[in-house]
Motif scaffolding. Structure first.
Motif, PDB file in Angstrom:
ATOM      1  N   ALA A 228      19.550  -3.952 -10.226  1.00  0.00           N
ATOM      2  CA  ALA A 228      18.994  -4.678  -9.540  1.00  0.00           C
ATOM      3  C   ALA A 228      17.863  -4.031  -8.800  1.00  0.00           C
ATOM      4  N   LYS A 229      16.574  -5.249  -8.069  1.00  0.00           N
ATOM      5  CA  LYS A 229      15.487  -4.240  -7.722  1.00  0.00           C
ATOM      6  C   LYS A 229      16.064  -4.829  -6.788  1.00  0.00           C
ATOM      7  N   PRO A 230      14.535  -3.360  -5.994  1.00  0.00           N
ATOM      8  CA  PRO A 230      14.844  -2.988  -5.000  1.00  0.00           C
ATOM      9  C   PRO A 230      14.562  -3.823  -4.361  1.00  0.00           C
ATOM     10  N   GLU A 231      14.650  -3.959  -3.014  1.00  0.00           N
ATOM     11  CA  GLU A 231      14.137  -4.790  -2.008  1.00  0.00           C
ATOM     12  C   GLU A 231      12.569  -4.736  -2.248  1.00  0.00           C
ATOM     13  N   GLY A 257      15.907  17.699  -0.751  1.00  0.00           N
ATOM     14  CA  GLY A 257      16.772  16.651  -1.033  1.00  0.00           C
ATOM     15  C   GLY A 257      16.287  14.668  -0.504  1.00  0.00           C
ATOM     16  N   ILE A 259      14.871  12.073  -3.303  1.00  0.00           N
ATOM     17  CA  ILE A 259      14.753  11.620  -4.733  1.00  0.00           C
ATOM     18  C   ILE A 259      13.700  10.748  -4.617  1.00  0.00           C
ATOM     19  N   SER A 297      13.709  -1.473   2.361  1.00  0.00           N
ATOM     20  CA  SER A 297      13.650  -2.594   3.043  1.00  0.00           C
ATOM     21  C   SER A 297      12.077  -1.966   3.504  1.00  0.00           C
ATOM     22  N   GLU A 300      13.520   0.785   5.559  1.00  0.00           N
ATOM     23  CA  GLU A 300      13.584   2.092   4.866  1.00  0.00           C
ATOM     24  C   GLU A 300      12.685   2.741   4.134  1.00  0.00           C
ATOM     25  N   LYS A 307       9.051  10.844   6.495  1.00  0.00           N
ATOM     26  CA  LYS A 307       9.826  12.728   5.841  1.00  0.00           C
ATOM     27  C   LYS A 307       8.766  13.102   4.817  1.00  0.00           C
TER      28      LYS A 307
ATOM     29  N   LEU B 182      21.984  16.701  -7.840  1.00  0.00           N
ATOM     30  CA  LEU B 182      20.734  15.868  -7.470  1.00  0.00           C
ATOM     31  C   LEU B 182      20.900  15.992  -5.969  1.00  0.00           C
ATOM     32  N   PRO B 183      20.525  16.246  -4.506  1.00  0.00           N
ATOM     33  CA  PRO B 183      20.744  15.842  -3.671  1.00  0.00           C
ATOM     34  C   PRO B 183      22.077  15.588  -3.244  1.00  0.00           C
ATOM     35  N   THR B 211      22.986  -6.876  -5.594  1.00  0.00           N
ATOM     36  CA  THR B 211      21.776  -6.740  -5.192  1.00  0.00           C
ATOM     37  C   THR B 211      21.067  -6.285  -5.170  1.00  0.00           C
ATOM     38  N   SER B 212      19.819  -5.633  -3.620  1.00  0.00           N
ATOM     39  CA  SER B 212      19.395  -4.018  -3.460  1.00  0.00           C
ATOM     40  C   SER B 212      20.277  -3.292  -2.821  1.00  0.00           C
ATOM     41  N   GLU B 214      21.746  -0.618  -3.156  1.00  0.00           N
ATOM     42  CA  GLU B 214      22.583   0.237  -3.632  1.00  0.00           C
ATOM     43  C   GLU B 214      23.583   0.153  -3.910  1.00  0.00           C
ATOM     44  N   PHE B 244      20.148   8.321   3.579  1.00  0.00           N
ATOM     45  CA  PHE B 244      20.437   8.666   4.848  1.00  0.00           C
ATOM     46  C   PHE B 244      20.976   7.994   5.434  1.00  0.00           C
ATOM     47  N   GLU B 246      19.447   5.749   8.695  1.00  0.00           N
ATOM     48  CA  GLU B 246      19.738   4.504   8.617  1.00  0.00           C
ATOM     49  C   GLU B 246      19.135   3.781   7.643  1.00  0.00           C
ATOM     50  N   SER B 247      18.624   4.374   5.998  1.00  0.00           N
ATOM     51  CA  SER B 247      19.003   3.675   5.149  1.00  0.00           C
ATOM     52  C   SER B 247      20.126   3.038   4.744  1.00  0.00           C
ATOM     53  N   ALA B 250      21.030   0.004   6.822  1.00  0.00           N
ATOM     54  CA  ALA B 250      20.270  -1.358   7.148  1.00  0.00           C
ATOM     55  C   ALA B 250      21.068  -1.789   5.436  1.00  0.00           C
ATOM     56  N   ARG B 251      21.747  -1.191   4.418  1.00  0.00           N
ATOM     57  CA  ARG B 251      21.767  -2.119   2.922  1.00  0.00           C
ATOM     58  C   ARG B 251      23.018  -1.866   3.401  1.00  0.00           C
ATOM     59  N   ARG B 254      22.342  -5.404   4.681  1.00  0.00           N
ATOM     60  CA  ARG B 254      22.429  -6.243   4.048  1.00  0.00           C
ATOM     61  C   ARG B 254      22.937  -7.167   2.914  1.00  0.00           C
TER      62      ARG B 254
END
Lengths: 480, 408
Positions: A228-231, A257, A259, A297, A300, A307, B182-183, B211-212, B214, B244, B246-247, B250-251, B254
């Motif tokens: 799925a494509k990111p927002e 941390g 990526i 988004s 985000e 950062k 990965l972190p 959906t986006s 993730e 993180f 905040e992310s 948000a997700r 959504r």
């Protein structure tokens, strides 16, 4: 130029040229067989243009069954086979030899099925990389591996080389996005490996086939993973006063941390070349540039960028430029993705592809300049810094044999440098003929003999792409 | 298992000597790490056990490079501890299957590679085979082979590393493995939707993965399994978000917006979410006991149909991970693994494969534990096996059912 050797064409095959061509003509329609000397010319090389050989014939089958028939014929008659996608290999992976039949998949270019619920697409091997993403984009999906040549290169070729691209830092390379293949073995046997399930049963033959450079069989269909494509996605430019500092910044971003989807690096010569071509708005007063792409988004992306910017500031970043629109973002990527083409406008070049541990980036960049200067040549560096996959472009004049020889020698030294720094000869382009004779710098003869024994389990007669990957004078080869 | 002599070489060279001697003497070796997965595969009879237990220790770990190299016998727990200190992880979530077998041994990193283990994050980051970037192993002739490397992108030569992943010790003795890291996500949450049928759960997971947001874990637990997992109140469909803070917030918003019309939704906090997913990773709902347990891998939308077809023939219980593409199915009858019904259901629902992860020796002797392959693929796989271990030194017959005949 220091000649890379090819296997000697077998005289008895050349003597049977007309008979072999006639045999092939029985298997496919007339417009699927190329034997005219002039029409064979486009197939004599790929993107590693310094070498070329006109093949005995080119077959462009339309179905898996035709591929199987042609391979069976070649196998029965001891004729070498060179698989070909779009011919965009930078390593000479698709360069033929005089006694070989090229089997090209360009006429097998249908998208067979798109399945959003299972997030897969089934495509024929000749479908181009970008077409998959184009096909599913409106519905909110994409296919992740994105080599620079994605407009032209085929999925079949991508599987052959286990292609990567700029965004594999987050999404992985071809082998991580491939779920299944239909493949024809040397004797015409058709097998299925994998499918829509996330992993396959038994030994991971799919993983072995991916990146095998056309030496194990010819893939005719593939099932790939859709994502799925990111927002949204936003590339940001970070300009630094030196390559070393830019390299250290990359290591710190990863170490914190974070990526990002992509971290691309350009040095000053690369910036100049790409900016002149694409007018991407790259800052011209810096020595090194990072393109860092974040996804999500707006909120985000803002949070993640904050950062990253903080880390960049600690490295005295000189310029930070965020794309303000989709158009600007596209232009930034256009500049990066056209780097090879743009470089080709100012000089001939050979493109190296070693990967090194992230901690070695600065050291390898420095030593690369030393090597190239020693030969009196210029170098432009543009590469995937997030995963340590370097692409020094060594600039030279192809019409000057002395300079050409120097460029090739410098390239070989750089690749050895990558291996000695704990890395490898090739991160995504493949070994082909280009790096074949350096394989013993990375592997022992025992290592290579084992690989060749596995190869022989697929192709006991060494008919498939035989001049590639493994040095020509190894004993194990002679056994085959 | 009968008691056999166990050899524990202290170095790769010593291991190579042992294997070379075994090959020339025509004897066989069972390869073991901590021995916690010895019960998986066709029962096999080897002359001696070759253990990696003494080949232990992290050999290279520089957190800034996101790569860790360790000897094959290194306990997974040691590696997890070292990674924890640096907020990193093996992203494919290697499961601890000791509970399934009542095993007491120490799971090793080599076995994680050899069994190609993958946890819930399989749907986004892949399995052990996707993170395994390099390996050293001893082949059946006693030669030390190096393949892959310690860098994240590498296409140099044939990818024998992939071949070793999931070969269950039948191709060589892994001595050292390198994994991409990965972190560790800063935080996570799980959205729980209640009361959906298996089919509705599959539809919902497919919608979420489209959906986006993730989503990094998508599982569906029918009522009984949900209750045993501590989620009372009916079937539970689980969607995990990581990253993180905040992310993630948000997700999550959504995702909720996308799934309007879905039934009751609740969220789990970070520690409840972590516990839940590590339980699913370890197949905790089916821990204990000796009832036949199948691991079925199919297209995500086919999982619930496969389970329904099988459970029409025989009693049992299933739950779904990997968006529905991984079915863990436990059967009630300890004496019958219903192998034919399982494989027929997989075939009918578009193909895939089923592995009998747990069953008594007698059952495992009487049915193919691993999915039988098409003849051309099986022949090819056997040629590949022979190219690495021509004399059949390693784990003879573990992956191939020979209809009750003595293993080759």
């Amino acid at each position: 130029m220091t000649a890379i050797r090819f296997l000697e064409p077998r005289a008895e095959l050349l003597a049977r040229r007309d008979a072999i061509r006639a045999g092939l003509a029985d298997l496919v329609a007339a417009d699927c067989l190329v034997t005219d000397e002039r029409e064979l010319v486009p197939f004599e090389t790929d993107a590693f243009t310094a070498y070329r050989r006109v093949p005995l014939a080119v077959v462009l089958p339309q179905t898996t069954e035709q591929v199987a028939a042609v391979m069976k014929y070649c196998s029965d008659n001891g004729v070498p086979i060179v698989p070909r996608g779009a011919g965009t290999s930078l390593a000479g992976g698709a360069i033929p030899q005089e006694d070989a039949v090229v089997i090209g998949v360009s006429k097998m270019a249908h998208i067979l099925e798109v399945d959003y619920e299972n997030r897969t697409a089934r495509v024929q091997a000749g479908v181009t990389n970008l077409r998959i993403s184009d096909e599913v984009s409106a519905d909110g999906f994409f296919y992740a591996p994105d080599p620079s040549s994605q407009l032209a290169c085929t999925i079949g070729g991508n599987i052959g080389m286990n292609s990567g691209g700029a965004h594999c830092l987050k999404y992985g390379v071809t082998t991580n996005n491939l779920l299944g293949v239909t493949m024809v073995l040397h004797d015409g046997t058709v097998i299925e490996l994998g499918g829509k399930a996330l992993d396959a049963e038994g030994y991971d033959l799919l993983g072995l086939v991916c990146g095998s450079e056309g030496q194990l069989g010819i893939v005719t269909e593939a099932t790939v993973r859709l994502i799925a494509k990111p927002e949204g996605a936003r590339p940001v430019l970070f300009g630094f006063d030196s390559s070393e500092v830019a390299g250290a910044c990359v290591a710190d971003i990863i170490g914190a941390g974070i990526i990002p989807v992509a971290i691309e690096f350009m040095d000053k010569p690369a910036i100049d070349i790409c900016e002149a071509f694409a007018q991407a708005g790259y800052p011209m007063d810096v020595a090194a540039l990072l393109i860092v792409e974040v996804e999500g988004s707006d909120d985000e992306m803002d949070a993640m960028l904050a950062k990253i910017i903080e880390i960049a500031r600690r490295h005295n970043v000189k310029r930070v430029k965020e794309s303000q629109s989709a158009l600007e973002a596209a232009t930034i990527w256009k500049g990066r993705k056209s780097a090879f083409g743009a470089t080709g406008r100012v000089a001939d070049y050979i493109c190296m592809d070693g990967t090194v541990p992230l901690g070695q980036l600065s050291h390898v960049l420095r030593e690369t300049s030393v090597i190239v200067e020693k030969y009196g040549l210029r170098v432009a560096n543009v590469f995937h810094a997030g995963d340590g996959n370097m692409h020094p472009l060594i600039l030279y004049n192809v019409n000057d044999p002395v300079e050409a020889e120097k460029a090739e020698a410098a390239g070989m030294e750089i690749l050895k440098l990558c291996v000695d720094a704990g890395g490898c000869l090739t991160g995504e382009h493949g070994v082909g003929i280009e790096k074949r004779d350096l394989m013993l710098h990375q592997f022992t003869e025992t290592d290579l003999n084992q690989q060749m024994r596995v190869r022989a389990a697929f192709d006991p007669g060494w008919l498939l792409n035989p001049s590639k990957v493994f040095p020509l004078d190894l004993e194990m080869r002679k056994a085959g | 298992m009968t008691t056999m002599e166990t050899i524990m070489p202290a170095s790769e060279d010593e291991a190579a000597d042992i294997i070379r001697d075994a090959a020339s003497a025509g004897t066989t070796l069972e390869i073991a790490g901590g021995g916690t997965k010895r019960g998986i595969g066709q029962p096999l009879a080897a002359d001696r056990v070759l253990s990696t237990a003494a080949l232990s220790g992290i050999t290279e770990y520089n957190p800034g490079e996101l790569v860790l190299t360790a000897r094959a016998g290194t306990p997974v727990a040691d590696i997890a501890a070292a990674l924890d200190e640096n907020n990193q992880m093996l992203a494919f979530e290697p499961g601890d299957w000791r509970g399934l077998f009542g095993a007491n041994g120490v799971p090793t990193i080599g076995a994680i590679a050899a069994a190609n283990i993958a946890g819930p994050r399989r749907i986004t980051v892949g399995a052990a085979r996707d993170a395994l970037i390099g390996a050293r192993f001893v082949n059946g002739a006693g030669e030390v082979i190096r393949n892959g490397g310690k860098v994240m992108k590498n296409v140099t030569g044939l990818d024998l590393v992939k071949l070793m992943a999931g070969s269950w010790g039948t191709l060589g003795l892994l001595t050292e493995v390198s994994f991409k890291l990965l972190p560790r996500p800063q935080t996570e949450t799980t959205l729980v939707l209640r009361g959906l049928s298996d089919g509705e759960g599959a539809n919902l997971m497919a919608a979420a993965l489209g959906t986006s947001a993730e989503v990094s874990g998508a599982a569906h637990l029918p009522e009984g399994v949900a209750a045993r997992t501590g989620l009372d109140g009916g079937a539970a469909t689980l969607l995990r978000l990581e990253g993180f803070a905040e992310s993630v917030d948000a997700r999550l918003q959504r995702l909720r917006d996308t799934l309007t019309g879905a039934p009751d939704m609740e969220t789990l906090d970070v520690s409840a979410s972590r516990d839940l997913w590590s339980g699913l990773r370890d197949v905790a709902p089916f821990a204990g006991g000796t009832r036949p347990l199948w691991k079925i891998s199919v297209a995500p939308m086919a999982g619930h149909d496969v389970a329904a077809l099988i459970l029409r023939e025989t009693a049992g219980e299933a739950f779904y991970d990997w968006q529905g593409g991984l079915v863990w199915l436990q059967l009630d009858d300890e004496t019958d693994a219903a192998a034919e019904a399982v494989r027929a259901a997989v075939a009918k629902c578009g193909g895939g494969h089923a592995t009998l992860i747990r069953a008594g020796d007698e059952i495992r002797r009487s049915v193919p534990v691993f999915q039988p392959q098409a003849p051309a693929v099986a022949a090819l796989a056997e040629r590949v096996r022979a190219s690495l271990d021509p004399r059949g030194v390693f784990n003879p017959g573990r992956m191939v059912w020979n209809d009750g005949r003595k293993a080759a």
